[in-house]
Write an enzyme that holds these catalytic residues in place. Structure first.
Site, short mmCIF file in Angstrom:
data_model
loop_
_atom_site.label_atom_id
_atom_site.label_comp_id
_atom_site.label_asym_id
_atom_site.label_seq_id
_atom_site.Cartn_x
_atom_site.Cartn_y
_atom_site.Cartn_z
N LYS A 190 0.85 -1.19 0.00
CA LYS A 190 0.00 0.00 0.00
C LYS A 190 0.89 1.24 0.00
O LYS A 190 1.53 1.56 0.99
CB LYS A 190 -0.92 0.06 1.22
N CYS A 301 13.69 10.42 6.82
CA CYS A 301 13.52 10.00 8.23
C CYS A 301 14.82 10.10 8.99
O CYS A 301 14.83 10.43 10.17
CB CYS A 301 12.99 8.57 8.27
N GLU A 399 10.15 15.76 15.21
CA GLU A 399 10.52 15.54 13.82
C GLU A 399 9.76 16.55 12.96
O GLU A 399 8.53 16.58 12.95
CB GLU A 399 10.15 14.12 13.40
P1 NAD Z 1 2.39 8.32 7.76
O1 NAD Z 1 2.68 7.53 8.99
O2 NAD Z 1 1.37 9.36 7.80
O3 NAD Z 1 1.97 7.34 6.57
C1 NAD Z 1 2.73 6.19 6.23
C2 NAD Z 1 1.79 5.17 5.61
O4 NAD Z 1 0.83 4.79 6.59
C3 NAD Z 1 1.01 5.68 4.41
O5 NAD Z 1 0.90 4.65 3.46
C4 NAD Z 1 -0.34 6.01 5.01
O6 NAD Z 1 -1.40 5.93 4.09
C5 NAD Z 1 -0.47 4.95 6.08
N1 NAD Z 1 -1.38 5.34 7.16
C6 NAD Z 1 -1.66 6.60 7.59
N2 NAD Z 1 -2.58 6.56 8.58
C7 NAD Z 1 -2.86 5.26 8.79
C8 NAD Z 1 -3.73 4.58 9.69
N3 NAD Z 1 -4.49 5.23 10.56
N4 NAD Z 1 -3.76 3.22 9.64
C9 NAD Z 1 -3.01 2.54 8.75
N5 NAD Z 1 -2.19 3.13 7.87
C10 NAD Z 1 -2.11 4.48 7.89
O7 NAD Z 1 3.82 8.84 7.30
P2 NAD Z 1 4.14 9.78 6.06
O8 NAD Z 1 3.63 11.14 6.39
O9 NAD Z 1 3.71 9.13 4.79
O10 NAD Z 1 5.74 9.76 6.04
C11 NAD Z 1 6.47 10.54 6.90
C12 NAD Z 1 6.94 9.74 8.10
O11 NAD Z 1 7.58 8.55 7.68
C13 NAD Z 1 7.96 10.47 8.91
O12 NAD Z 1 7.65 10.36 10.28
C14 NAD Z 1 9.25 9.75 8.61
O13 NAD Z 1 10.23 9.82 9.61
C15 NAD Z 1 8.81 8.37 8.39
N6 NAD Z 1 9.77 7.62 7.59
C16 NAD Z 1 10.55 6.70 8.24
C17 NAD Z 1 11.49 5.99 7.53
C18 NAD Z 1 12.35 4.97 8.22
O14 NAD Z 1 12.93 4.14 7.54
N7 NAD Z 1 12.46 4.99 9.53
C19 NAD Z 1 11.66 6.21 6.16
C20 NAD Z 1 10.85 7.17 5.53
C21 NAD Z 1 9.91 7.86 6.27
#
Ligand code: NAD
Length: 495
Positions: A190, A301, A399
């Site tokens: 997804k 991240c 963050e």
């Molecule tokens: P997010 O957590 O909002 O979304 C990530 C994924 O989760 C998306 O596919 C989203 O649709 C899904 N999602 C959102 N709400 C959900 C819910 N209630 N239930 C199930 N799935 C849900 O994150 P983002 O805004 O897309 O990305 C930014 C974040 O990702 C930052 O915090 C960043 O640090 C983190 N990130 C971490 C890494 C790592 O390897 N540690 C790498 C890239 C990004």
């Protein structure tokens, strides 16, 4: 590769977009027939309406995944066949570099130059690397004495859900799907709602490479609909998630009220970059300090978003750092001359500008601090540096996920380590020093999944990537990623 703005603009004009879900080997609309809009954040224009999958689509994809898994067409085939298919997929990704790079750039605002030279080749390399690993992982035979034969083998866990963010859409998909597929699992991906386009193209390339129907599905959709349905599904054995810490915690909750599926989390970060006065090449350290926060608009991240400089070199170092900022001047992401692309969305832009407003009240603004290029209709923020940041302030602790650097100073090694570790996160950290003993001493004491010495944020397919504390659990990349997607099976035979 030497591509011009006119090359990318012409290619964009002729681009065709996949917008439907990919389930059981074919594209189809979402079961409920709904769609969501995906925008180009560099212009504010609509790119496409994409299938908004819900629980019913997850049911279909899980049924197809389960059928394929139990049928054994992929899960029990000769691993050499999986190697051939995954390395073919890597070749197809390479052959589609321009198209994938452009899709990534239009969908989430990053520089197409970076997408074409970094993201897409890195995704291909990950598929190739895990493809090559398929038929080189062996089990163990245990010395159990004359009367027994004991064996330990790795088996695929079954159906894997991969839920990924928008900052490196294709690369994050590759980090999850390549090892999960290589191990013989069926996978449901997804993508984030802000950036579904490359994942849908990947589905098509995977089918072309020979991944059997049902083994790899892509369900675009909203987090609280498709994402939540994946988290709660009893037919999914493992979820590999990359995203925010807030949503990562939700996945732990979903698992606890459903089937106790394994949940692997790569979440947020607030990585520290420590520059000690024993650093000989301050100019190089400054170049990397700027790259560590401004690359990919700071939407990384493991971005080194907290910079701690030893007091006696602070003034000289900050001057050098500020001289590097101009290289990251935002511009049209399709223009190879631009230094930084667009933020992913209006929402993320507003969030980052909120942190900048906080910073203006509590620290010294050394550069940037503004939204720019508003006449384009796009989401651009100037690279921003705050000095004199209070380590207890929100600017230093939360963050931001944007091009905003928080700079503070330290007196000695002990204080540097204390400041770096004073965070709920523990993803990455960087250390600059030419004192070898100091480098080792400090690296050992830092609470982080990865420590980079005399570089920043070093990531390589051969070494694990992931965090400690609220940055998550489990590791992407390297052979250790197989730990997430396989179960150990003991077979004891009495002879
Ligand atoms: P997010 O957590 O909002 O979304 C990530 C994924 O989760 C998306 O596919 C989203 O649709 C899904 N999602 C959102 N709400 C959900 C819910 N209630 N239930 C199930 N799935 C849900 O994150 P983002 O805004 O897309 O990305 C930014 C974040 O990702 C930052 O915090 C960043 O640090 C983190 N990130 C971490 C890494 C790592 O390897 N540690 C790498 C890239 C990004």
């Amino acid at each position: 590769m030497n591509r011009t703005l006119s090359h990318w603009t012409a290619l964009a004009a002729g681009l065709s977009l996949r917008t439907q879900a990919f389930v059981a080997g074919r594209f189809r609309p979402a079961c409920e027939g709904r769609t969501f809009a995906t925008l180009n954040p560099a212009t504010g224009e609509h790119l496409a309406y994409v299938a908004a999958c819900t629980a019913a689509d997850v049911d279909l994809a899980v049924a197809a995944a389960r059928r394929s898994f139990e049928g054994g067409v992929w899960s029990r085939c000769d691993p050499a066949e999986r190697r051939r298919v995954l390395t073919r997929l890597a070749d197809l990704i390479v052959a589609s570099t321009d198209e994938l790079a452009l899709l990534e750039s239009l969908d989430m605002g990053k520089l197409v130059r970076d997408a074409a030279t970094l993201d897409v080749p890195a995704a291909a390399e990950v598929f190739r690397w895990y493809g090559e690993a398929c038929d080189k992982l062996n089990g163990e035979v245990i010395r159990a004495g004359e009367g027994a034969l004991a064996m330990i083998d790795r088996e695929p866990v079954g159906v894997v859900g991969a839920v990924v963010p928008w900052n490196f859409p294709l690369k994050m998909a590759a980090w999850k799907c390549a090892p999960a597929l290589a191990a013989g699992n069926s996978v449901i991906l997804k993508p984030a709602e802000q950036s579904p386009l490359t994942a849908l193209r990947l589905a098509e390339l995977a089918a072309e490479a020979g991944i059997p129907d049902g083994v790899f599905s892509v369900l675009p959709g909203l987090g609280h609909e498709a994402g939540q349905a994946i988290g709660l599904h009893d037919g999914i054995d493992c979820v590999a998630f990359t995203g925010s810490t807030e949503v990562g915690k939700k996945f732990l909750g979903y698992a606890s009220v459903s089937n106790m599926k394994r949940v692997w989390l790569e979440c947020g970060g607030k990585s520290a970059n420590l520059v000690f006065s024993a650093t000989r090449d301050l100019d190089r350290a400054a170049t990397f300090a700027a790259q560590g926060i401004f690359f990919n608009q700071g939407e990384v991240c493991s971005a080194t978003s907290r910079l701690f400089v030893q007091q006696d070199i602070a003034e000289a170092f900050i001057a050098r750092l500020l001289a590097k900022v101009d290289a990251y001047r935002p511009g049209n992401p399709l223009d190879p001359a631009s230094g930084m692309g667009a933020m992913v969305s209006e929402e993320q832009t507003a969030r980052v500008m909120g942190f900048i407003a906080l910073g203006r009240e509590s620290a010294q603004l050394a550069c940037g601090g503004e939204r720019v290029l508003t006449e384009t209709g796009g989401c651009f923020i100037a690279p921003t540096v705050f000095t004199g940041v209070d380590p207890a302030s929100r600017l230093a602790r939360e963050e931001i996920f944007g091009p905003v650097l928080a700079v503070a100073t330290f007196a000695d090694e002990a204080e540097a380590i204390r400041l770096a570790n004073d965070s709920i996160y523990g993803l990455g950290a960087s250390v600059w020093t030419d004192d070898l003993s100091q480098a080792h001493r400090v690296a050992r004491r830092l609470h982080a999944g990865s420590v980079s010495v005399n570089t920043v944020d070093m990531v390589d397919v051969r070494t694990p990537f992931g965090g400690v504390k609220q940055s998550g659990s489990g590791r992407d990349l390297s052979l250790h990623a197989f730990d997430k997607y396989t179960d150990l099976k003991t077979t004891w035979i009495s002879l």
